[in-house]
Design a protein around this motif. Structure first.
Motif, mmCIF file in Angstrom:
data_model
loop_
_atom_site.group_PDB
_atom_site.id
_atom_site.type_symbol
_atom_site.label_atom_id
_atom_site.label_comp_id
_atom_site.label_asym_id
_atom_site.label_seq_id
_atom_site.Cartn_x
_atom_site.Cartn_y
_atom_site.Cartn_z
ATOM 1 N N GLU A 90 0.868 -1.173 0.040
ATOM 2 C CA GLU A 90 -0.035 -0.087 0.014
ATOM 3 C C GLU A 90 0.845 1.185 -0.054
ATOM 4 O O GLU A 90 0.590 2.210 -0.757
ATOM 5 C CB GLU A 90 -0.921 -0.025 1.414
ATOM 6 N N TYR A 91 1.952 1.108 0.805
ATOM 7 C CA TYR A 91 2.890 2.415 0.662
ATOM 8 C C TYR A 91 3.346 2.718 -0.694
ATOM 9 O O TYR A 91 3.489 3.879 -1.378
ATOM 10 C CB TYR A 91 3.862 2.205 1.654
ATOM 11 N N LEU A 92 3.903 1.557 -1.189
ATOM 12 C CA LEU A 92 4.496 1.780 -2.593
ATOM 13 C C LEU A 92 3.253 2.010 -3.896
ATOM 14 O O LEU A 92 3.210 2.987 -4.720
ATOM 15 C CB LEU A 92 4.946 0.359 -2.967
ATOM 16 N N GLN A 93 2.080 1.681 -3.318
ATOM 17 C CA GLN A 93 0.802 1.934 -4.085
ATOM 18 C C GLN A 93 0.599 3.284 -4.047
ATOM 19 O O GLN A 93 0.283 4.113 -5.068
ATOM 20 C CB GLN A 93 -0.269 1.230 -3.976
ATOM 21 N N GLY A 94 0.890 3.954 -3.051
ATOM 22 C CA GLY A 94 0.464 5.521 -2.728
ATOM 23 C C GLY A 94 1.696 6.105 -3.259
ATOM 24 O O GLY A 94 1.297 7.472 -4.045
ATOM 25 N N VAL A 95 2.751 5.770 -3.466
ATOM 26 C CA VAL A 95 3.850 6.432 -4.198
ATOM 27 C C VAL A 95 3.694 6.555 -5.433
ATOM 28 O O VAL A 95 3.784 7.369 -6.518
ATOM 29 C CB VAL A 95 5.217 5.903 -3.867
ATOM 30 N N TYR A 96 3.057 5.247 -6.169
ATOM 31 C CA TYR A 96 2.696 5.251 -7.617
ATOM 32 C C TYR A 96 1.560 6.282 -7.923
ATOM 33 O O TYR A 96 1.577 6.944 -8.992
ATOM 34 C CB TYR A 96 2.212 4.053 -7.832
ATOM 35 N N HIS A 97 0.575 6.364 -7.210
ATOM 36 C CA HIS A 97 -0.610 7.166 -7.494
ATOM 37 C C HIS A 97 0.004 8.400 -7.204
ATOM 38 O O HIS A 97 -0.694 9.275 -8.250
ATOM 39 C CB HIS A 97 -1.734 7.109 -6.342
ATOM 40 N N GLN A 98 0.784 8.776 -6.607
ATOM 41 C CA GLN A 98 1.469 10.226 -6.558
ATOM 42 C C GLN A 98 2.122 10.726 -7.724
ATOM 43 O O GLN A 98 2.534 11.898 -8.031
ATOM 44 C CB GLN A 98 2.060 10.723 -5.382
ATOM 45 N N ASN A 99 2.848 9.662 -8.485
ATOM 46 C CA ASN A 99 3.681 10.038 -9.684
ATOM 47 C C ASN A 99 3.181 9.144 -10.942
ATOM 48 O O ASN A 99 3.812 9.065 -11.758
ATOM 49 C CB ASN A 99 4.725 9.535 -9.288
ATOM 50 N N ARG A 100 1.935 8.981 -10.881
ATOM 51 C CA ARG A 100 1.413 8.117 -12.079
ATOM 52 C C ARG A 100 1.130 8.587 -13.518
ATOM 53 O O ARG A 100 0.938 8.136 -14.444
ATOM 54 C CB ARG A 100 0.168 7.339 -11.443
ATOM 55 N N ARG A 101 0.877 10.058 -13.688
ATOM 56 C CA ARG A 101 0.304 10.607 -14.566
ATOM 57 C C ARG A 101 1.617 11.071 -15.713
ATOM 58 O O ARG A 101 1.602 12.053 -16.163
ATOM 59 C CB ARG A 101 -0.536 11.817 -14.327
ATOM 60 N N SER A 102 2.444 10.140 -15.864
ATOM 61 C CA SER A 102 3.565 10.163 -17.130
ATOM 62 C C SER A 102 2.705 9.981 -18.328
ATOM 63 O O SER A 102 1.774 9.267 -18.539
ATOM 64 C CB SER A 102 4.489 9.191 -16.453
ATOM 65 N N GLU A 103 3.514 10.435 -19.370
ATOM 66 C CA GLU A 103 2.850 10.379 -20.735
ATOM 67 C C GLU A 103 2.761 8.806 -20.942
ATOM 68 O O GLU A 103 1.927 8.307 -21.466
ATOM 69 C CB GLU A 103 3.758 10.831 -21.778
ATOM 70 N N GLU A 104 3.791 8.023 -20.782
ATOM 71 C CA GLU A 104 3.844 6.652 -21.034
ATOM 72 C C GLU A 104 2.723 6.016 -20.462
ATOM 73 O O GLU A 104 1.949 5.208 -20.978
ATOM 74 C CB GLU A 104 4.998 5.953 -20.583
ATOM 75 N N ARG A 105 2.164 6.227 -19.003
ATOM 76 C CA ARG A 105 1.115 5.830 -18.365
ATOM 77 C C ARG A 105 -0.174 6.252 -19.012
ATOM 78 O O ARG A 105 -1.160 5.601 -18.971
ATOM 79 C CB ARG A 105 1.326 6.057 -16.836
ATOM 80 N N LEU A 106 -0.219 7.482 -19.169
ATOM 81 C CA LEU A 106 -1.639 7.878 -19.906
ATOM 82 C C LEU A 106 -1.639 7.354 -21.327
ATOM 83 O O LEU A 106 -2.948 6.915 -21.655
ATOM 84 C CB LEU A 106 -1.450 9.469 -20.283
ATOM 85 N N VAL A 107 -0.811 6.946 -22.079
ATOM 86 C CA VAL A 107 -0.955 6.333 -23.242
ATOM 87 C C VAL A 107 -1.460 4.762 -23.158
ATOM 88 O O VAL A 107 -2.368 4.393 -23.590
ATOM 89 C CB VAL A 107 0.348 6.208 -24.137
ATOM 90 N N ASN A 108 -0.849 4.213 -22.118
ATOM 91 C CA ASN A 108 -1.262 2.818 -21.714
ATOM 92 C C ASN A 108 -2.742 2.892 -21.110
ATOM 93 O O ASN A 108 -3.572 1.958 -21.507
ATOM 94 C CB ASN A 108 -0.174 2.254 -20.521
ATOM 95 N N SER A 109 -3.163 3.853 -20.608
ATOM 96 C CA SER A 109 -4.381 3.824 -19.821
ATOM 97 C C SER A 109 -5.458 4.306 -21.009
ATOM 98 O O SER A 109 -6.559 3.521 -21.180
ATOM 99 C CB SER A 109 -4.596 4.819 -18.811
ATOM 100 N N ARG A 110 -5.209 4.973 -22.134
ATOM 101 C CA ARG A 110 -6.101 5.347 -23.111
ATOM 102 C C ARG A 110 -6.183 4.005 -23.977
ATOM 103 O O ARG A 110 -7.334 3.717 -24.535
ATOM 104 C CB ARG A 110 -5.460 6.327 -24.233
#
Length: 354
Positions: A122-142
Motif C-alpha cells: 500500500e505504501y508503494l501503491q501510494g507513491v505510484y498514485h502520486q507519480n502516475r500521470r507520466s505520458e507513457e502511463r496515460l498512453v497505456n490507460s488510453r
C-alpha cells in the motif's frame, strides 16, 4: 476510495447499529472504551470518511487521515483546537493508498512528529498514485479503455477528472513502518492482529482485537454500500473481484459474528457474517446480469456499463469506477470460465456467456 458506485439493494435489517447517527463535523464520539470515532467530508458522491483514534498510552493512534485538500486541513485544525484539544497523536496508521484515507498522512505525521505505518504494497501503491500521470502511463490507460470499447470522449473524461482524484494527497512521509499480515501490533492496552485483503486495494490493512471483539474493517466490509472493486490499466488482467471474494471468505473464518465492525465509511455495526454474505451475493447478482446480457450477442465492457449501472446517473468520477468495476466482474467471470473473449476486427474486446 471513493468510490462507491451504488448502495446494495439488500435490506440491512439483520445488522445492528450501536449508534443510529454519525458524529457532527466538529464532534468526536467514543464508540467503544478507548476508541474514538470522527468523520471528515469528501468532495464527491461518497461524502465522508471515518477516522478512528485508539488509546495508545499517553497519546492516540490515528487510523486513516482524510482527503488531501485544504478543506480537510481546516477540519483537522478545528478539531485540534476544539474536541481534540490537547490530544497527542502517537502514531498514524493508514489502511490503504486511496486519497480519502492517506491524503493527509504526511501533514499529520509532520505536525506530531510521530511514526507512520502502512503495509509495504500500500505504501508503494501510494507513491505510484502520486507519480502516475507520466505520458507513457496515460498512453497505456488510453489504450486500455479503448480496448474495452470506451470512445474518445469517455476516455478523455476518465483520464481527466475520473482519475485525477488519486493524486489528491499531500506527499507521503519519506519513511514508514511495515504492517504485515498475520503479525500483532500493540496499541495501548490492546493487541490487534493485522489482517490484509485485496480487491478494493492490493493489500488493505484491517485490525482485529480478539479480546475486545473490535474489527477495524477499513473499506473491505462496509455496512450499506459495496466497496469499489476495480481493474485498471497498469494490471489489465487482474482478477480483483476473485481476490476480494477470497478475502471475504477468509474473514468469515477469522471473525466472530458478534464483533463490532468499525468501517471506513458508514456506521459501525454488528453482523459481520451477514454483511459478508450480502456483499458476496451482490457481486454474484451482477455476474448473473452480465451473463444474461452476453448470452445472445458478444458485448464490450463499454456496452455493459449501462446494463449493470442503469439505475445511476454517473459523472466522470463515478463513470471511472463503474468502468473499472465492470471490467473486474468480466475478468472474474473469464477466470471462472463463465465468459469467453470474442476478438473482432476493430480490436475491441467483447465477451459472450459460456
Amino acid at each position: 476510495m471513493h468510490k462507491k458506485t451504488d448502495a446494495l439493494d439488500t435490506p440491512h435489517d439483520d445488522l445492528r447499529f450501536p449508534l443510529e447517527s454519525h458524529p457532527g463535523a466538529d464532534e468526536v464520539v467514543e464508540i467503544a472504551p478507548g476508541v474514538l470515532w470522527l468523520r471528515l467530508k469528501l468532495p464527491f458522491r461518497l461524502n465522508h470518511v471515518n477516522i478512528y483514534l485508539l488509546a495508545d498510552g499517553d497519546g492516540w493512534a490515528m487510523v486513516d487521515t482524510g482527503f488531501g485538500n485544504d478543506t480537510t486541513i481546516a477540519a483537522w485544525e478545528t478539531l485540534f483546537d476544539g474536541a481534540l484539544k490537547g490530544f497527542a497523536i502517537s502514531r498514524v496508521i493508514v489502511t490503504h493508498a486511496h486519497p480519502d484515507h492517506f491524503g493527509q498522512a504526511g501533514w499529520i505525521v509532520q505536525r506530531f512528529r510521530c511514526p507512520f505505518y502502512m503495509s509495504q504494497i500500500e505504501y508503494l501503491q501510494g507513491v505510484y498514485h502520486q507519480n502516475r500521470r507520466s505520458e507513457e502511463r496515460l498512453v497505456n490507460s488510453r489504450e486500455f479503455f479503448h480496448r474495452h470499447g470506451m470512445d474518445e470522449s469517455i476516455t478523455a473524461q476518465l483520464l481527466g477528472r475520473g482519475q485525477d482524484y488519486l493524486k489528491r494527497a499531500v506527499p507521503l512521509p519519506a519513511a514508514y513502518r511495515r504492517l504485515t499480515k498475520g503479525d500483532d501490533i500493540r496499541i495501548g492496552a490492546r493487541t490487534f492482529r493485522i489482517i490484509t485483503g485485496a480487491g478494493h486495494s492490493p493489500d488493505q490493512v484491517m485490525l482485529y482485537c480478539a479480546a475486545d471483539k473490535l474489527f477495524l474493517s477499513a473499506d473491505q466490509v462496509l455496512s450499506k454500500i459495496s466497496p469499489n472493486v476495480s481493474v485498471w490499466a497498469h494490471e489489465p488482467d487482474e482478477d480483483a473481484l476473485g481476490s476480494y471474494l477470497k478475502s471475504l471468505a477468509e474473514l468469515t473464518t477469522l471473525l466472530p459474528e458478534d464483533v463490532l465492525v468499525l468501517p471506513g465509511h458508514g456506521l459501525p455495526f454488528y453482523g459481520v457474517h451477514t454483511r459478508i454474505k450480502q456483499l458476496a451475493d451482490h457481486h454474484e447478482e451482477r455476474c448473473g446480469v452480465i451473463a444474461e446480457a452476453c448470452r445472445d450477442r458478444a458485448m464490450s465492457s463499454a456496452e455493459l456499463v449501462p446494463v449493470v449501472f442503469h439505475k445511476h446517473v454517473l459523472d466522470a468520477h463515478q463513470t471511472g469506477f463503474a468502468a473499472g468495476e465492470l471490467i473486474a466482474h468480466v475478468n472474474y467471470m473469464l477466470a471462472q470460465n463463465r465468459l469467453t473473449i470474442v476478438d473482432e476486427a476493430d480490436g475491441i474486446l467483447r465477451f459472450r456467456a459460456v
